[in-house]
Design an enzyme around this catalytic site. Structure first.
Site, PDB file in Angstrom:
ATOM      1  N   LYS A 175       0.961  -1.068  -0.051  1.00  0.00           N
ATOM      2  CA  LYS A 175       0.041   0.214   0.061  1.00  0.00           C
ATOM      3  C   LYS A 175       0.899   1.198   0.052  1.00  0.00           C
ATOM      4  O   LYS A 175       1.433   1.668   1.028  1.00  0.00           O
ATOM      5  CB  LYS A 175      -0.926  -0.073   1.395  1.00  0.00           C
ATOM      6  CG  LYS A 175      -1.472   1.356   1.893  1.00  0.00           C
ATOM      7  CD  LYS A 175      -2.269   2.036   0.857  1.00  0.00           C
ATOM      8  CE  LYS A 175      -2.368   3.339   1.555  1.00  0.00           C
ATOM      9  NZ  LYS A 175      -2.114   4.555   1.061  1.00  0.00           N
ATOM     10  N   GLU A 250       7.794   1.439  11.831  1.00  0.00           N
ATOM     11  CA  GLU A 250       8.832   2.338  11.943  1.00  0.00           C
ATOM     12  C   GLU A 250       8.095   3.536  12.075  1.00  0.00           C
ATOM     13  O   GLU A 250       7.544   3.866  11.045  1.00  0.00           O
ATOM     14  CB  GLU A 250       9.843   2.277  10.664  1.00  0.00           C
ATOM     15  CG  GLU A 250      10.456   0.558  10.635  1.00  0.00           C
ATOM     16  CD  GLU A 250      11.308   0.511  11.479  1.00  0.00           C
ATOM     17  OE1 GLU A 250      11.765   1.341  12.014  1.00  0.00           O
ATOM     18  OE2 GLU A 250      11.621  -0.747  11.754  1.00  0.00           O
ATOM     19  N   CYS A 284      13.136  10.414   8.180  1.00  0.00           N
ATOM     20  CA  CYS A 284      12.881   9.980   9.483  1.00  0.00           C
ATOM     21  C   CYS A 284      14.023  10.010  10.063  1.00  0.00           C
ATOM     22  O   CYS A 284      13.811  10.193  11.628  1.00  0.00           O
ATOM     23  CB  CYS A 284      12.058   8.812   9.719  1.00  0.00           C
ATOM     24  SG  CYS A 284      12.963   7.551   8.914  1.00  0.00           S
ATOM     25  N   GLU A 381       8.295  16.688  15.567  1.00  0.00           N
ATOM     26  CA  GLU A 381       9.046  16.418  14.226  1.00  0.00           C
ATOM     27  C   GLU A 381       8.373  17.051  13.261  1.00  0.00           C
ATOM     28  O   GLU A 381       7.107  17.350  12.909  1.00  0.00           O
ATOM     29  CB  GLU A 381       8.440  14.683  13.846  1.00  0.00           C
ATOM     30  CG  GLU A 381       9.276  14.272  12.563  1.00  0.00           C
ATOM     31  CD  GLU A 381       8.829  13.118  12.170  1.00  0.00           C
ATOM     32  OE1 GLU A 381       7.850  12.407  12.197  1.00  0.00           O
ATOM     33  OE2 GLU A 381       9.834  12.239  11.712  1.00  0.00           O
TER      34      GLU A 381
HETATM   35  P1  NDP Z   1       1.287   8.750   7.288  1.00  0.00           P
HETATM   36  O1  NDP Z   1       1.480   7.907   8.713  1.00  0.00           O
HETATM   37  O2  NDP Z   1       0.510   9.652   7.266  1.00  0.00           O
HETATM   38  O3  NDP Z   1       1.197   7.564   6.199  1.00  0.00           O
HETATM   39  C1  NDP Z   1       1.981   6.538   5.947  1.00  0.00           C
HETATM   40  C2  NDP Z   1       0.966   5.822   5.278  1.00  0.00           C
HETATM   41  O4  NDP Z   1       0.144   5.143   5.893  1.00  0.00           O
HETATM   42  C3  NDP Z   1       0.427   5.968   3.964  1.00  0.00           C
HETATM   43  O5  NDP Z   1       0.313   4.990   3.006  1.00  0.00           O
HETATM   44  C4  NDP Z   1      -0.825   6.465   4.024  1.00  0.00           C
HETATM   45  O6  NDP Z   1      -1.502   6.524   3.172  1.00  0.00           O
HETATM   46  C5  NDP Z   1      -1.046   5.169   5.263  1.00  0.00           C
HETATM   47  N1  NDP Z   1      -2.056   5.389   6.168  1.00  0.00           N
HETATM   48  C6  NDP Z   1      -2.729   6.428   6.682  1.00  0.00           C
HETATM   49  N2  NDP Z   1      -3.595   6.372   7.435  1.00  0.00           N
HETATM   50  C7  NDP Z   1      -3.658   4.902   7.920  1.00  0.00           C
HETATM   51  C8  NDP Z   1      -4.659   4.384   8.516  1.00  0.00           C
HETATM   52  N3  NDP Z   1      -5.503   4.757   9.351  1.00  0.00           N
HETATM   53  N4  NDP Z   1      -4.203   2.785   8.623  1.00  0.00           N
HETATM   54  C9  NDP Z   1      -3.462   2.315   7.579  1.00  0.00           C
HETATM   55  N5  NDP Z   1      -2.414   2.917   6.898  1.00  0.00           N
HETATM   56  C10 NDP Z   1      -2.713   4.469   7.127  1.00  0.00           C
HETATM   57  O7  NDP Z   1       2.949   9.195   7.245  1.00  0.00           O
HETATM   58  P2  NDP Z   1       3.383   9.807   6.152  1.00  0.00           P
HETATM   59  O8  NDP Z   1       3.212   9.359   4.790  1.00  0.00           O
HETATM   60  O9  NDP Z   1       3.108  11.445   6.286  1.00  0.00           O
HETATM   61  O10 NDP Z   1       5.078   9.956   6.334  1.00  0.00           O
HETATM   62  C11 NDP Z   1       5.789  10.648   6.841  1.00  0.00           C
HETATM   63  C12 NDP Z   1       6.113  10.064   8.369  1.00  0.00           C
HETATM   64  O11 NDP Z   1       6.886   8.642   8.175  1.00  0.00           O
HETATM   65  C13 NDP Z   1       6.864  10.843   9.411  1.00  0.00           C
HETATM   66  O12 NDP Z   1       6.296  10.680  10.729  1.00  0.00           O
HETATM   67  C14 NDP Z   1       8.294   9.876   9.193  1.00  0.00           C
HETATM   68  O13 NDP Z   1       9.192  10.123  10.325  1.00  0.00           O
HETATM   69  C15 NDP Z   1       7.747   8.712   9.006  1.00  0.00           C
HETATM   70  N6  NDP Z   1       8.913   7.579   8.474  1.00  0.00           N
HETATM   71  C16 NDP Z   1       9.344   6.901   9.442  1.00  0.00           C
HETATM   72  C17 NDP Z   1      10.566   6.113   8.852  1.00  0.00           C
HETATM   73  C18 NDP Z   1      11.249   5.106   9.790  1.00  0.00           C
HETATM   74  O14 NDP Z   1      11.868   4.152   9.419  1.00  0.00           O
HETATM   75  N7  NDP Z   1      11.358   5.187  11.123  1.00  0.00           N
HETATM   76  C19 NDP Z   1      11.195   6.132   7.604  1.00  0.00           C
HETATM   77  C20 NDP Z   1      10.326   7.161   6.759  1.00  0.00           C
HETATM   78  C21 NDP Z   1       9.232   7.771   7.262  1.00  0.00           C
HETATM   79  P3  NDP Z   1      -2.116   7.590   2.454  1.00  0.00           P
HETATM   80  O15 NDP Z   1      -0.813   8.092   2.046  1.00  0.00           O
HETATM   81  O16 NDP Z   1      -3.112   7.328   1.632  1.00  0.00           O
HETATM   82  O17 NDP Z   1      -2.717   8.702   3.586  1.00  0.00           O
END
Ligand code: NDP
Length: 477
Positions: A175, A250, A284, A381
Site C-alpha cells: 500500500k 517504523e 525520519c 517532528e
Molecule cells: P502517514 O502515517 O500519514 O502515512 C504512511 C502510510 O500509511 C501511507 O501509505 C498512508 O496512506 C497510510 N495510512 C494513513 N492512515 C492510515 C490508517 N489509518 N491505517 C493504515 N494506513 C494508513 O505518514 P507520512 O506518509 O506522512 O510519512 C511521514 C512519516 O513517516 C513521518 O512521521 C516519518 O518520520 C515517518 N517515517 C518513518 C521512517 C522510519 O523508518 N522510522 C522512515 C520514513 C518515514 P495515505 O498516503 O493514503 O494517507
C-alpha cells in the site's frame, strides 16, 4: 488513461472505477492519474492472497528457499536494468534529485540481493530437550503481509519490506502513500517479470484512512509492516488488535547529532547539513536537533551555515541538484509554521526558510540557532528542512538533552575521544547511532526505533524472523 492497480499480479481498474490525481512536486502540476482502491479491492486482494497462501501450502511458500533466492536475484537485476525508469519516476513523483534517486535504485537492488542470499540461510534449530525423541524448531512463512509505506522514500522503504517478506515465502500486499504511488506500481510489474508468482503480488494505491485501515483490520492479514507517522502507527495497533496481527512499526524521529569540542568540527559541520536537509528534510532519520558543545558552538554554526547556503536547490531532473522541492504545499507550510513558532519562542533563524520565486514546493534550508530543547521546534517532528542548533555544556548534559525526546530513532556522535564515544553511545536511548559520520541505514544491519519511534526492527537477518512464525515439533522416539 489512469495507472491501474495490481491484484494477483495483474493490472486492473479499481473495482468502483475511481481514480485520483498525483502531483509533481517540482512543478505543482498533475503528473498522473492512478486507480483509487476501495475496501472492495482490499477484499478482492486479501481473498486472492489468502487462497494463494493456502495456509502455507501455496506454491511460493512451498518453493524451496534456494529457488526463491534466485528469483530475488532476478528482481535485483531488473531493478538495475530499469534504473533510468525508476530513478526518473522517483525524481518526478517524489522530488528526489536524480543523483539520490539513482543511489536509491541501487540500494533497493542491494536489498533484494541481500535477502536473495538470506533466503536459504534462515532456518530452524534442533533443541536438546530432556524427553526421548527429537525436538525441532521450524520457521514458516507467516501469510499475507500488508506493507504500508510513506511518501518520503517510496521505492526504498517498499523494498526493505518486500525483499524479506518474499524471501520468507509470503504473499505481499503493498500500500503506497497516496502522494507517491508510481514506483510501487512499477515495482509490482517488475516482481512478476522477475518470476514471483502472480498470485503473490498486490499493489493497492488509495486513501490510507480507508484501504489502509481495511487492510490492517482484516483477519486475513497475518502481518503488518508499517512506516509512517507515530499517530498512524498507534491507530494501526488499535485496528489490528482484535485479530492479534503481527505488527512492525517504523515511526517518526527527532534525532540528535552531538558534536563535542574534541571532534573534527570542520568535518562535522561539512557532513551534517545533508543529514538534516537531504530529501528536503523529509527523512525520519534527519538530525533535526544538532547539539554542539559550547566552546565550539560559534565555530560550528559558522561552518554549518556556510555549507548549508552552498546546497544547490533546484530541479530534481538536473544532475547538479542537491536538494529538490518538498512533497507538497501542505508539508512546506508545516515547516514555515514551525519557523514562526521557533522565532516566537526566542530562537534565531540564521539562514533559509524562504519560499523561492519559482513553481513547485521549494523551501530554502533553514538553520535555527540558540534553540532550547524545551522549545516545540526541538520536540516535535517537523519533517522539513529546519535544523535546530542547540548548545550544551559537557557530556552529561549532551546525554540528557539527547534522551529528552519522545522519539529514539537515530543519531550521531562526533568526537575524537574513543572512550567517550563508547560511553556516550551506551547511554543514548536510540535505535541507530553513527559515530563520526551521519549515515544511518545499512541494509545488512537492524534498523528501527526506541520509544515512540517504533516497534520491532527492519533489515538485517532479524527481518527474516519478523516475516516468519516459529513452530516447535517434538517427535517421540
Ligand atoms: P502517514 O502515517 O500519514 O502515512 C504512511 C502510510 O500509511 C501511507 O501509505 C498512508 O496512506 C497510510 N495510512 C494513513 N492512515 C492510515 C490508517 N489509518 N491505517 C493504515 N494506513 C494508513 O505518514 P507520512 O506518509 O506522512 O510519512 C511521514 C512519516 O513517516 C513521518 O512521521 C516519518 O518520520 C515517518 N517515517 C518513518 C521512517 C522510519 O523508518 N522510522 C522512515 C520514513 C518515514 P495515505 O498516503 O493514503 O494517507
Amino acid at each position: 488513461m489512469a495507472e491501474q492497480l495490481i491484484i494477483a499480479g495483474k493490472r486492473q481498474d479499481a473495482a468502483e472505477g475511481a481514480t485520483f490525481s498525483v502531483t509533481e512536486p517540482a512543478t505543482g502540476k498533475p503528473l498522473a492519474d492512478v486507480a483509487k482502491a476501495s475496501a472492495v479491492d482490499v477484499d478482492l486482494a486479501l481473498a486472492a492472497a489468502h487462497a494463494a497462501f493456502a495456509d502455507g501450502r501455496g506454491t511460493w511458500a512451498r518453493t524451496n528457499a534456494t529457488q526463491r533466492g534466485r528469483v530475488l536475484h532476478r528482481v535485483a537485476e531488473l531493478l538495475r536494468e530499469r534504473e533510468d525508469l525508476f530513478a526518473t519516476t522517483e525524481a518526478r513523483g517524489a522530488g528526489h534529485p536524480m543523483g539520490d534517486a539513482r543511489w536509491e535504485v541501487g540500494a533497493a537492488a542491494g536489498t533484494f540481493e541481500y535477502y536473495a542470499g538470506a533466503a536459504n540461510k534462515h532456518f530452524g534449530q534442533v533443541v536438546p530437550v530432556q524427553d526421548a525423541g527429537l525436538d525441532v524448531v521450524l520457521r514458516e512463512p507467516v501469510g499475507p503481509v500488508a506493507l504500508i509505506v510513506p511518501w518520503n522514500f517510496p521505492l526504498l522503504i517498499a523494498c526493505w519490506k518486500l525483499a524479506p517478506a518474499l524471501a520468507c515465502g509470503n504473499p505481499v500486499i503493498l500500500k503506497p502513500a497516496s502522494l507517491t504511488p508510481l514506483t510501487a506500481l512499477l515495482l509490482g510489474d517488475l516482481l512478476v517479470d522477475a518470476g514471483i508468482p502472480e498470485d503473490q503480488v498486490y499493489v493497492l494505491p488509495g486513501p490510507g484512512g480507508v484501504i489502509g485501515d481495511a487492510l490492517v483490520a482484516d483477519h486475513r492479514t497475518a502481518k503488518i509492516s508499517f512506516t509512517g507517522e507515530t499517530t498512524t502507527g498507534a491507530s494501526i495497533l488499535k485496528s489490528s488488535a482484535d485479530h492479534i496481527a503481527r505488527v512492525s512499526l517504523e515511526l517518526g524521529g527527532k534525532s540528535a547529532a552531538v558534536v563535542f569540542a574534541d571532534a573534527d568540527v570542520a568535518a562535522a559541520a561539512a557532513d551534517t547539513p545533508m543529514a538534516v536537509f537531504g530529501n528536503a528534510g523529509q527523512d525520519c532519520c534527519a538530525r533535526s536537533r544538532i547539539l554542539v558543545e559550547r566552546p565550539v558552538y560559534d565555530e560550528f554554526l559558522e561552518h554549518f551555515t556556510a555549507t548549508t547556503k552552498a546546497i544547490r536547490l533546484g530541479d530534481p531532473l538536473d544532475d547538479a541538484t542537491e536538494m529538490g522541492p518538498m512533497i507538497s504545499a501542505a508539508q512546506r507550510q508545516t515547516s514555515l509554521d514551525y519557523l514562526g513558532i521557533g522565532t516566537g519562542e526566542g530562537a534565531r533563524v540564521v539562514t533559509g526558510g524562504e519560499v523561492p520565486d519559482r513553481e513547485g514546493f521549494y523551501l530554502t534550508p533553514a538553520v535555527v540557532a540558540d534553540v532550547g530543547n524545551d522549545m516545540r521546534i526541538a520536540r516535535e517532528e517537523i519533517f522539513g528542512p529546519v535544523a535546530s542548533v542547540i548548545p550544551f555544556d559537557g557530556e552529561e548534559e549532551a546525554i540528557r538533552i539527547s534522551n529528552d525526546s519522545d522519539y529514539g530513532l537515530s543519531g550521531s556522535l562526533w568526537t575524537g575521544n574513543a572512550t567517550r564515544a563508547i560511553r556516550v553511545a551506551k547511554s543514548l536511548r536510540t535505535g541507530t547511532l553513527s559515530v563520526n559520520t551521519n549515515r544511518s541505514v545499512r541494509f545488512e544491519a537492524p534498523f528501527g526505533g526506541y520509544k515512540k519511534s517504533g516497534l520491532g526492527r527492519e533489515l538485517g537477518m532479524g527481518a527474516m524472523d519478523a516475516y516468519t512464525e516459529v513452530k516447535n515439533v517434538f517427535f517421540s522416539e
